[in-house]
Motif scaffolding. Sequence first.
Motif, PDB file in Angstrom:
ATOM      1  N   LEU A 212       0.795  -1.226   0.000  1.00  0.00           N
ATOM      2  CA  LEU A 212       0.000   0.000   0.000  1.00  0.00           C
ATOM      3  C   LEU A 212       0.830   1.280   0.000  1.00  0.00           C
ATOM      4  O   LEU A 212       0.272   2.375  -0.084  1.00  0.00           O
ATOM      5  N   GLY A 213       2.153   1.153   0.094  1.00  0.00           N
ATOM      6  CA  GLY A 213       3.008   2.331   0.073  1.00  0.00           C
ATOM      7  C   GLY A 213       3.299   2.882   1.462  1.00  0.00           C
ATOM      8  O   GLY A 213       2.596   2.583   2.434  1.00  0.00           O
ATOM      9  N   LYS A 214       4.328   3.721   1.537  1.00  0.00           N
ATOM     10  CA  LYS A 214       4.760   4.265   2.826  1.00  0.00           C
ATOM     11  C   LYS A 214       3.790   5.289   3.401  1.00  0.00           C
ATOM     12  O   LYS A 214       3.837   5.603   4.599  1.00  0.00           O
ATOM     13  N   ASP A 215       2.909   5.841   2.561  1.00  0.00           N
ATOM     14  CA  ASP A 215       1.985   6.872   3.032  1.00  0.00           C
ATOM     15  C   ASP A 215       0.686   6.299   3.595  1.00  0.00           C
ATOM     16  O   ASP A 215      -0.287   7.033   3.786  1.00  0.00           O
ATOM     17  N   LEU A 216       0.652   5.033   3.860  1.00  0.00           N
ATOM     18  CA  LEU A 216      -0.567   4.413   4.379  1.00  0.00           C
ATOM     19  C   LEU A 216      -0.892   4.944   5.775  1.00  0.00           C
ATOM     20  O   LEU A 216      -0.020   5.441   6.500  1.00  0.00           O
ATOM     21  N   VAL A 217      -2.135   4.805   6.149  1.00  0.00           N
ATOM     22  CA  VAL A 217      -2.598   5.153   7.497  1.00  0.00           C
ATOM     23  C   VAL A 217      -2.793   3.859   8.275  1.00  0.00           C
ATOM     24  O   VAL A 217      -3.500   2.954   7.840  1.00  0.00           O
ATOM     25  N   ARG A 218      -2.156   3.787   9.439  1.00  0.00           N
ATOM     26  CA  ARG A 218      -2.213   2.585  10.275  1.00  0.00           C
ATOM     27  C   ARG A 218      -3.088   2.847  11.492  1.00  0.00           C
ATOM     28  O   ARG A 218      -2.880   3.816  12.224  1.00  0.00           O
ATOM     29  N   THR A 219      -4.082   1.983  11.709  1.00  0.00           N
ATOM     30  CA  THR A 219      -4.978   2.115  12.856  1.00  0.00           C
ATOM     31  C   THR A 219      -5.041   0.786  13.586  1.00  0.00           C
ATOM     32  O   THR A 219      -5.265  -0.254  12.970  1.00  0.00           O
ATOM     33  N   GLU A 220      -4.846   0.848  14.890  1.00  0.00           N
ATOM     34  CA  GLU A 220      -4.838  -0.380  15.682  1.00  0.00           C
ATOM     35  C   GLU A 220      -5.993  -0.369  16.674  1.00  0.00           C
ATOM     36  O   GLU A 220      -6.275   0.653  17.310  1.00  0.00           O
ATOM     37  N   GLN A 221      -6.678  -1.507  16.795  1.00  0.00           N
ATOM     38  CA  GLN A 221      -7.743  -1.616  17.780  1.00  0.00           C
ATOM     39  C   GLN A 221      -7.165  -1.466  19.188  1.00  0.00           C
ATOM     40  O   GLN A 221      -5.998  -1.788  19.432  1.00  0.00           O
ATOM     41  N   PRO A 222      -7.989  -0.983  20.135  1.00  0.00           N
ATOM     42  CA  PRO A 222      -7.494  -0.791  21.500  1.00  0.00           C
ATOM     43  C   PRO A 222      -6.869  -2.054  22.104  1.00  0.00           C
ATOM     44  O   PRO A 222      -5.888  -1.968  22.850  1.00  0.00           O
ATOM     45  N   ASP A 223      -7.444  -3.218  21.813  1.00  0.00           N
ATOM     46  CA  ASP A 223      -6.894  -4.447  22.385  1.00  0.00           C
ATOM     47  C   ASP A 223      -5.711  -4.990  21.586  1.00  0.00           C
ATOM     48  O   ASP A 223      -5.083  -5.981  21.984  1.00  0.00           O
ATOM     49  N   GLY A 224      -5.389  -4.333  20.479  1.00  0.00           N
ATOM     50  CA  GLY A 224      -4.251  -4.739  19.672  1.00  0.00           C
ATOM     51  C   GLY A 224      -4.479  -5.973  18.827  1.00  0.00           C
ATOM     52  O   GLY A 224      -3.555  -6.453  18.157  1.00  0.00           O
ATOM     53  N   GLY A 225      -5.700  -6.486  18.834  1.00  0.00           N
ATOM     54  CA  GLY A 225      -5.970  -7.720  18.100  1.00  0.00           C
ATOM     55  C   GLY A 225      -5.964  -7.560  16.600  1.00  0.00           C
ATOM     56  O   GLY A 225      -5.541  -8.462  15.876  1.00  0.00           O
ATOM     57  N   THR A 226      -6.437  -6.420  16.107  1.00  0.00           N
ATOM     58  CA  THR A 226      -6.527  -6.183  14.669  1.00  0.00           C
ATOM     59  C   THR A 226      -5.886  -4.847  14.327  1.00  0.00           C
ATOM     60  O   THR A 226      -6.080  -3.863  15.036  1.00  0.00           O
ATOM     61  N   VAL A 227      -5.124  -4.836  13.235  1.00  0.00           N
ATOM     62  CA  VAL A 227      -4.491  -3.609  12.750  1.00  0.00           C
ATOM     63  C   VAL A 227      -4.988  -3.351  11.332  1.00  0.00           C
ATOM     64  O   VAL A 227      -4.972  -4.260  10.485  1.00  0.00           O
ATOM     65  N   TYR A 228      -5.442  -2.109  11.078  1.00  0.00           N
ATOM     66  CA  TYR A 228      -5.962  -1.721   9.768  1.00  0.00           C
ATOM     67  C   TYR A 228      -4.964  -0.802   9.058  1.00  0.00           C
ATOM     68  O   TYR A 228      -4.322   0.035   9.685  1.00  0.00           O
ATOM     69  N   TYR A 229      -4.855  -0.983   7.764  1.00  0.00           N
ATOM     70  CA  TYR A 229      -3.993  -0.143   6.925  1.00  0.00           C
ATOM     71  C   TYR A 229      -4.823   0.341   5.740  1.00  0.00           C
ATOM     72  O   TYR A 229      -5.602  -0.427   5.147  1.00  0.00           O
ATOM     73  N   GLU A 230      -4.615   1.613   5.358  1.00  0.00           N
ATOM     74  CA  GLU A 230      -5.371   2.152   4.224  1.00  0.00           C
ATOM     75  C   GLU A 230      -4.553   3.212   3.506  1.00  0.00           C
ATOM     76  O   GLU A 230      -3.843   4.003   4.131  1.00  0.00           O
ATOM     77  N   SER A 231      -4.618   3.189   2.175  1.00  0.00           N
ATOM     78  CA  SER A 231      -3.984   4.211   1.353  1.00  0.00           C
ATOM     79  C   SER A 231      -4.749   4.285   0.046  1.00  0.00           C
ATOM     80  O   SER A 231      -5.758   3.591  -0.143  1.00  0.00           O
ATOM     81  N   SER A 232      -4.244   5.125  -0.878  1.00  0.00           N
ATOM     82  CA  SER A 232      -4.896   5.229  -2.186  1.00  0.00           C
ATOM     83  C   SER A 232      -4.753   3.945  -2.989  1.00  0.00           C
ATOM     84  O   SER A 232      -5.418   3.770  -4.012  1.00  0.00           O
ATOM     85  N   TYR A 233      -3.882   3.031  -2.531  1.00  0.00           N
ATOM     86  CA  TYR A 233      -3.667   1.763  -3.232  1.00  0.00           C
ATOM     87  C   TYR A 233      -4.484   0.615  -2.646  1.00  0.00           C
ATOM     88  O   TYR A 233      -4.289  -0.539  -3.031  1.00  0.00           O
ATOM     89  N   GLY A 234      -5.391   0.914  -1.718  1.00  0.00           N
ATOM     90  CA  GLY A 234      -6.255  -0.116  -1.181  1.00  0.00           C
ATOM     91  C   GLY A 234      -6.280  -0.134   0.334  1.00  0.00           C
ATOM     92  O   GLY A 234      -5.859   0.817   0.997  1.00  0.00           O
ATOM     93  N   MET A 235      -6.792  -1.222   0.885  1.00  0.00           N
ATOM     94  CA  MET A 235      -6.895  -1.378   2.336  1.00  0.00           C
ATOM     95  C   MET A 235      -6.573  -2.817   2.718  1.00  0.00           C
ATOM     96  O   MET A 235      -6.725  -3.737   1.926  1.00  0.00           O
ATOM     97  N   LEU A 236      -6.127  -2.965   3.980  1.00  0.00           N
ATOM     98  CA  LEU A 236      -5.657  -4.264   4.438  1.00  0.00           C
ATOM     99  C   LEU A 236      -5.838  -4.339   5.940  1.00  0.00           C
ATOM    100  O   LEU A 236      -5.792  -3.316   6.632  1.00  0.00           O
ATOM    101  N   ASN A 237      -6.053  -5.541   6.469  1.00  0.00           N
ATOM    102  CA  ASN A 237      -6.063  -5.699   7.918  1.00  0.00           C
ATOM    103  C   ASN A 237      -5.431  -7.030   8.307  1.00  0.00           C
ATOM    104  O   ASN A 237      -5.590  -8.034   7.629  1.00  0.00           O
ATOM    105  N   TRP A 238      -4.676  -6.985   9.408  1.00  0.00           N
ATOM    106  CA  TRP A 238      -4.081  -8.183  10.006  1.00  0.00           C
ATOM    107  C   TRP A 238      -4.779  -8.424  11.331  1.00  0.00           C
ATOM    108  O   TRP A 238      -4.870  -7.537  12.159  1.00  0.00           O
ATOM    109  N   ARG A 239      -5.253  -9.651  11.554  1.00  0.00           N
ATOM    110  CA  ARG A 239      -5.897 -10.002  12.816  1.00  0.00           C
ATOM    111  C   ARG A 239      -5.019 -10.954  13.610  1.00  0.00           C
ATOM    112  O   ARG A 239      -4.075 -11.547  13.089  1.00  0.00           O
ATOM    113  N   ASP A 240      -5.348 -11.103  14.887  1.00  0.00           N
ATOM    114  CA  ASP A 240      -4.596 -12.000  15.764  1.00  0.00           C
ATOM    115  C   ASP A 240      -4.409 -13.372  15.131  1.00  0.00           C
ATOM    116  O   ASP A 240      -5.347 -13.925  14.537  1.00  0.00           O
ATOM    117  N   GLY A 241      -3.225 -13.904  15.268  1.00  0.00           N
ATOM    118  CA  GLY A 241      -2.946 -15.223  14.711  1.00  0.00           C
ATOM    119  C   GLY A 241      -2.430 -15.200  13.291  1.00  0.00           C
ATOM    120  O   GLY A 241      -2.070 -16.242  12.746  1.00  0.00           O
TER     121      GLY A 241
END
Length: 273
Positions: free
Chosen positions: A86-115
């Motif tokens: 998604l490039g270096k200019d992505l926006v990273r957002t993490e849930q309060p419990d740290g279980g899921t992390v969201y990434y978003e940019s003009s090139y799309g969106m992505l999320n990593w979940r626990d495990g």
Amino acid sequence: MQWSRVKSILIMILLLIDGFLIINIAGKYVSNYYRAAENAHNITEILERRGIAQGMAFELPETHTLPVLQIDRSRADEDRFAIGLLGKDLVRTEQPDGGTVYYESSYGMLNWRDGGVVAGTLKPEDYVQPIDRTMAQAYAQDILRNAGIAASVGWQTDAKGLTVTASFETAGVPVFNRALTLIFREKDIELMGWWTFGMPYITKSGNYVAFSATDALFNLISKNEVARIDKMELGFLLSESGGGRVQMTPGWRVETSTGSFFVDSLKKSSVSV
């Protein structure tokens, strides 16, 4: 006593020892061969009694020992993966419990979940949908290289139409549910899967499991209705073990006429894979 006679006696002793070792090894080999043949014969009889056929290429595999492994979640590798897509200019957002992390940019969106479960939609610049499986596979390999995983593992890709799946082995055997799937749609690319980074490790000594193919097969047919057994393969299955850690459990994947099952070596249970 002459030295020549001593040498002759020593040579005879060594020959006798070598002969004994050869006979012992050969005996074990023959015994294992007949035991395997007897197991295969017994399996055939039991399957026939239950009305279960064997595929043309089916062979009963040998028993191997594998460890129960653990892998820790790597936030740094997940971040590098997201930046590569998604490039270096992505926006990273993490849930309060740290279980899921969201990434978003003009090139799309992505999320990593626990495990290590990942999902997203990619919109590469000047994206053009591939026209065949060869182009889709090459495109997928470029995407994964940009994500920084291709250089670190000997991974394989399998393309069916415009859907490409990438995976890699651990301890010389497959991990049946660890894979990244990329679906090349008309305007974007869908990415999903379960992935791990870093080296797996053993949490306690002696944590090895010897689970024979025969026992796994008996376990499966006693709990599931199948009409034909086509193939058995030893490998691992991922499962979450809490705290971002993933467990890799050894077992057997059995391909049947009604689907593919994984027989867990620890729980002695079977699940569809």
